[in-house]
Design a protein around this motif. Structure first.
Motif, PDB file in Angstrom:
ATOM      1  N   VAL A 193       3.112   0.282  11.639  1.00 13.62           N
ATOM      2  CA  VAL A 193       2.489   1.474  11.072  1.00 13.62           C
ATOM      3  C   VAL A 193       3.088   2.772  11.613  1.00 13.62           C
ATOM      4  O   VAL A 193       3.216   3.757  10.881  1.00 13.62           O
ATOM      5  N   ASP A 194       3.483   2.786  12.875  1.00 13.69           N
ATOM      6  CA  ASP A 194       4.031   4.011  13.462  1.00 13.69           C
ATOM      7  C   ASP A 194       5.425   4.332  12.952  1.00 13.69           C
ATOM      8  O   ASP A 194       5.915   5.451  13.144  1.00 13.69           O
ATOM      9  N   ARG A 195       6.065   3.366  12.304  1.00  7.60           N
ATOM     10  CA  ARG A 195       7.438   3.570  11.835  1.00  7.60           C
ATOM     11  C   ARG A 195       7.550   3.626  10.317  1.00  7.60           C
ATOM     12  O   ARG A 195       8.619   3.891   9.781  1.00  7.60           O
ATOM     13  N   LEU A 196       6.443   3.358   9.635  1.00  4.53           N
ATOM     14  CA  LEU A 196       6.468   3.367   8.171  1.00  4.53           C
ATOM     15  C   LEU A 196       6.100   4.745   7.641  1.00  4.53           C
ATOM     16  O   LEU A 196       4.977   5.206   7.845  1.00  4.53           O
ATOM     17  N   PRO A 197       7.011   5.409   6.955  1.00  3.38           N
ATOM     18  CA  PRO A 197       6.690   6.730   6.398  1.00  3.38           C
ATOM     19  C   PRO A 197       5.938   6.605   5.078  1.00  3.38           C
ATOM     20  O   PRO A 197       5.955   5.562   4.425  1.00  3.38           O
ATOM     21  N   GLY A 198       5.274   7.670   4.691  1.00  3.86           N
ATOM     22  CA  GLY A 198       4.674   7.725   3.363  1.00  3.86           C
ATOM     23  C   GLY A 198       3.542   6.756   3.134  1.00  3.86           C
ATOM     24  O   GLY A 198       3.371   6.240   2.026  1.00  3.86           O
ATOM     25  N   MET A 199       2.735   6.491   4.173  1.00  5.29           N
ATOM     26  CA  MET A 199       1.630   5.549   4.008  1.00  5.29           C
ATOM     27  C   MET A 199       0.641   6.014   2.943  1.00  5.29           C
ATOM     28  O   MET A 199       0.151   5.225   2.140  1.00  5.29           O
ATOM     29  N   ALA A 211      -0.935  -3.343 -15.949  1.00  2.00           N
ATOM     30  CA  ALA A 211      -1.518  -3.669 -14.652  1.00  2.00           C
ATOM     31  C   ALA A 211      -0.658  -4.691 -13.920  1.00  2.00           C
ATOM     32  O   ALA A 211      -0.392  -4.553 -12.716  1.00  2.00           O
ATOM     33  N   SER A 212      -0.209  -5.697 -14.627  1.00  2.00           N
ATOM     34  CA  SER A 212       0.623  -6.736 -14.023  1.00  2.00           C
ATOM     35  C   SER A 212       1.936  -6.161 -13.520  1.00  2.00           C
ATOM     36  O   SER A 212       2.391  -6.463 -12.410  1.00  2.00           O
ATOM     37  N   ARG A 213       2.564  -5.313 -14.334  1.00  2.00           N
ATOM     38  CA  ARG A 213       3.841  -4.707 -13.953  1.00  2.00           C
ATOM     39  C   ARG A 213       3.695  -3.835 -12.705  1.00  2.00           C
ATOM     40  O   ARG A 213       4.523  -3.882 -11.787  1.00  2.00           O
ATOM     41  N   LEU A 214       2.645  -3.041 -12.654  1.00  2.00           N
ATOM     42  CA  LEU A 214       2.426  -2.163 -11.508  1.00  2.00           C
ATOM     43  C   LEU A 214       2.131  -2.958 -10.248  1.00  2.00           C
ATOM     44  O   LEU A 214       2.571  -2.594  -9.146  1.00  2.00           O
ATOM     45  N   ALA A 215       1.390  -4.051 -10.384  1.00  2.00           N
ATOM     46  CA  ALA A 215       1.069  -4.874  -9.218  1.00  2.00           C
ATOM     47  C   ALA A 215       2.331  -5.492  -8.618  1.00  2.00           C
ATOM     48  O   ALA A 215       2.508  -5.504  -7.401  1.00  2.00           O
ATOM     49  N   ARG A 216       3.207  -5.995  -9.464  1.00  2.00           N
ATOM     50  CA  ARG A 216       4.455  -6.573  -8.964  1.00  2.00           C
ATOM     51  C   ARG A 216       5.307  -5.500  -8.266  1.00  2.00           C
ATOM     52  O   ARG A 216       5.855  -5.739  -7.186  1.00  2.00           O
ATOM     53  N   GLY A 217       5.406  -4.339  -8.865  1.00  2.00           N
ATOM     54  CA  GLY A 217       6.189  -3.275  -8.247  1.00  2.00           C
ATOM     55  C   GLY A 217       5.632  -2.848  -6.912  1.00  2.00           C
ATOM     56  O   GLY A 217       6.388  -2.524  -5.982  1.00  2.00           O
ATOM     57  N   HIS A 218       4.317  -2.877  -6.771  1.00  2.00           N
ATOM     58  CA  HIS A 218       3.691  -2.493  -5.508  1.00  2.00           C
ATOM     59  C   HIS A 218       4.055  -3.478  -4.399  1.00  2.00           C
ATOM     60  O   HIS A 218       4.394  -3.072  -3.280  1.00  2.00           O
ATOM     61  N   VAL A 219       3.995  -4.769  -4.691  1.00  3.43           N
ATOM     62  CA  VAL A 219       4.337  -5.785  -3.694  1.00  3.43           C
ATOM     63  C   VAL A 219       5.806  -5.675  -3.301  1.00  3.43           C
ATOM     64  O   VAL A 219       6.156  -5.736  -2.116  1.00  3.43           O
ATOM     65  N   GLU A 220       6.673  -5.508  -4.281  1.00  4.47           N
ATOM     66  CA  GLU A 220       8.105  -5.384  -3.994  1.00  4.47           C
ATOM     67  C   GLU A 220       8.388  -4.133  -3.169  1.00  4.47           C
ATOM     68  O   GLU A 220       9.219  -4.158  -2.248  1.00  4.47           O
ATOM     69  N   GLY A 221       7.690  -3.038  -3.463  1.00  2.11           N
ATOM     70  CA  GLY A 221       7.877  -1.813  -2.698  1.00  2.11           C
ATOM     71  C   GLY A 221       7.422  -1.957  -1.264  1.00  2.11           C
ATOM     72  O   GLY A 221       8.052  -1.403  -0.348  1.00  2.11           O
ATOM     73  N   PHE A 222       6.336  -2.701  -1.046  1.00  5.21           N
ATOM     74  CA  PHE A 222       5.852  -2.935   0.317  1.00  5.21           C
ATOM     75  C   PHE A 222       6.900  -3.692   1.133  1.00  5.21           C
ATOM     76  O   PHE A 222       7.211  -3.318   2.267  1.00  5.21           O
ATOM     77  N   GLU A 223       7.458  -4.736   0.561  1.00  5.22           N
ATOM     78  CA  GLU A 223       8.451  -5.518   1.300  1.00  5.22           C
ATOM     79  C   GLU A 223       9.679  -4.666   1.627  1.00  5.22           C
ATOM     80  O   GLU A 223      10.206  -4.709   2.747  1.00  5.22           O
ATOM     81  N   ARG A 224      10.141  -3.863   0.659  1.00  4.14           N
ATOM     82  CA  ARG A 224      11.296  -2.997   0.922  1.00  4.14           C
ATOM     83  C   ARG A 224      11.005  -2.010   2.045  1.00  4.14           C
ATOM     84  O   ARG A 224      11.850  -1.768   2.915  1.00  4.14           O
ATOM     85  N   ALA A 225       9.813  -1.423   2.026  1.00  3.86           N
ATOM     86  CA  ALA A 225       9.457  -0.430   3.042  1.00  3.86           C
ATOM     87  C   ALA A 225       9.475  -1.037   4.431  1.00  3.86           C
ATOM     88  O   ALA A 225       9.958  -0.409   5.394  1.00  3.86           O
ATOM     89  N   VAL A 226       8.960  -2.254   4.558  1.00  7.38           N
ATOM     90  CA  VAL A 226       8.944  -2.913   5.869  1.00  7.38           C
ATOM     91  C   VAL A 226      10.369  -3.261   6.303  1.00  7.38           C
ATOM     92  O   VAL A 226      10.766  -3.019   7.443  1.00  7.38           O
ATOM     93  N   ARG A 227      11.159  -3.800   5.388  1.00  5.06           N
ATOM     94  CA  ARG A 227      12.525  -4.195   5.744  1.00  5.06           C
ATOM     95  C   ARG A 227      13.372  -2.977   6.125  1.00  5.06           C
ATOM     96  O   ARG A 227      14.315  -3.116   6.919  1.00  5.06           O
ATOM     97  N   ASP A 228      13.064  -1.828   5.576  1.00  3.70           N
ATOM     98  CA  ASP A 228      13.830  -0.623   5.890  1.00  3.70           C
ATOM     99  C   ASP A 228      13.658  -0.188   7.349  1.00  3.70           C
ATOM    100  O   ASP A 228      14.485   0.587   7.865  1.00  3.70           O
ATOM    101  N   VAL A 229      12.572  -0.617   7.993  1.00  2.00           N
ATOM    102  CA  VAL A 229      12.313  -0.151   9.361  1.00  2.00           C
ATOM    103  C   VAL A 229      12.517  -1.243  10.412  1.00  2.00           C
ATOM    104  O   VAL A 229      12.270  -1.020  11.595  1.00  2.00           O
ATOM    105  N   ILE A 230      12.972  -2.436   9.977  1.00  2.00           N
ATOM    106  CA  ILE A 230      13.189  -3.505  10.970  1.00  2.00           C
ATOM    107  C   ILE A 230      14.675  -3.784  11.139  1.00  2.00           C
ATOM    108  O   ILE A 230      15.484  -3.358  10.359  1.00  2.00           O
TER     109      ILE A 230
END
Length: 227
Positions: free
Chosen positions: A180-186, A208-227
């Protein structure tokens, strides 16, 4: 969550109404583990937990059995019970499941949500309004994120899908809390749920389905960007 004479009422998940002491203990301990209020690797003491929750040891013991099945705690012979570690290598496996099931849940919620469920989603949507401009601490944002997801899962009307997704969202949230301390734009990440909830309330399953998939994919990218 509020107490009644015979139990606890929790409006954030399905199966609402009065909760048993065991269910109350389970949900309270689950969220402490998910939010890393009980730190990964920390010992879990039944007596201390029972005292802090104001319940007996039996409800706590029942809760711990469920939490072990959900990979939030682990028990070792002659050593005791501990909060599980957060393993970043699990991210790909968790995301793989969520990328399939989150869009399904959004689709089913848009198609099946009852009038009370849509009213509940609308109430959550109101809480999301202005989240990016308001001042929220990280814990508050993550609790709002959990509330959004659980409201969507409950709106599917499928308790098996709901239970499965709560488990995987809990594991994903633990990873988020770890970084959480390294993830921007929470705030922006949480605010992304607005269009998703709008699509569900409007009964638009494809969007709704399209937005849900994009949200999950965006979460994974955000985490991978900081590790």
């Amino acid at each position: 969550m509020r107490y009644t004479a015979t139990g606890v009422t929790d409006p954030t998940e399905s199966g609402g109404g009065e909760l048993s002491l065991a269910e109350h203990a389970y949900r309270a301990l689950r969220d402490r583990l998910v939010m890393l209020e009980i730190r990964p690797g920390a010992p879990v003491n039944e007596d201390q937990l029972a005292q802090s929750l104001g319940v007996g040891r039996t409800p706590v013991r029942e809760a711990l059995k469920r939490l072990q099945h959900e990979r939030l705690i682990a028990t070792y012979p002659r050593r005791g019970t501990f909060a599980t570690d957060v393993n970043i290598t699990d991210l790909a496996h968790i995301s793989e499941v969520r990328q399939e099931l989150e869009p399904l849940a959004a689709d089913r919620a848009a198609r099946r949500a009852t009038d009370p469920a849509r009213a509940g989603l609308t109430a959550v949507l109101a809480d999301l309004a202005g989240v990016e401009s308001a001042r929220h601490d990280a814990a508050g944002l993550m609790r709002l994120d959990l509330r959004v997801h659980r409201a969507v899962y409950a709106a599917t009307g499928n308790p098996y899908l709901e239970d499965t997704l709560i488990r995987y969202d809990n594991l994903a949230t633990r990873i988020w809390c770890l970084f959480v301390d390294r993830l921007p734009g929470m705030a922006g990440h949480v605010a992304e749920h607005g269009p998703l909830l709008e699509a569900i309330v409007a009964g638009d399953p494809e969007r709704a389905s399209r937005l849900a998939r994009g949200h999950v994919e965006g979460f994974e990218r955000a985490v991978r960007d900081v590790i």
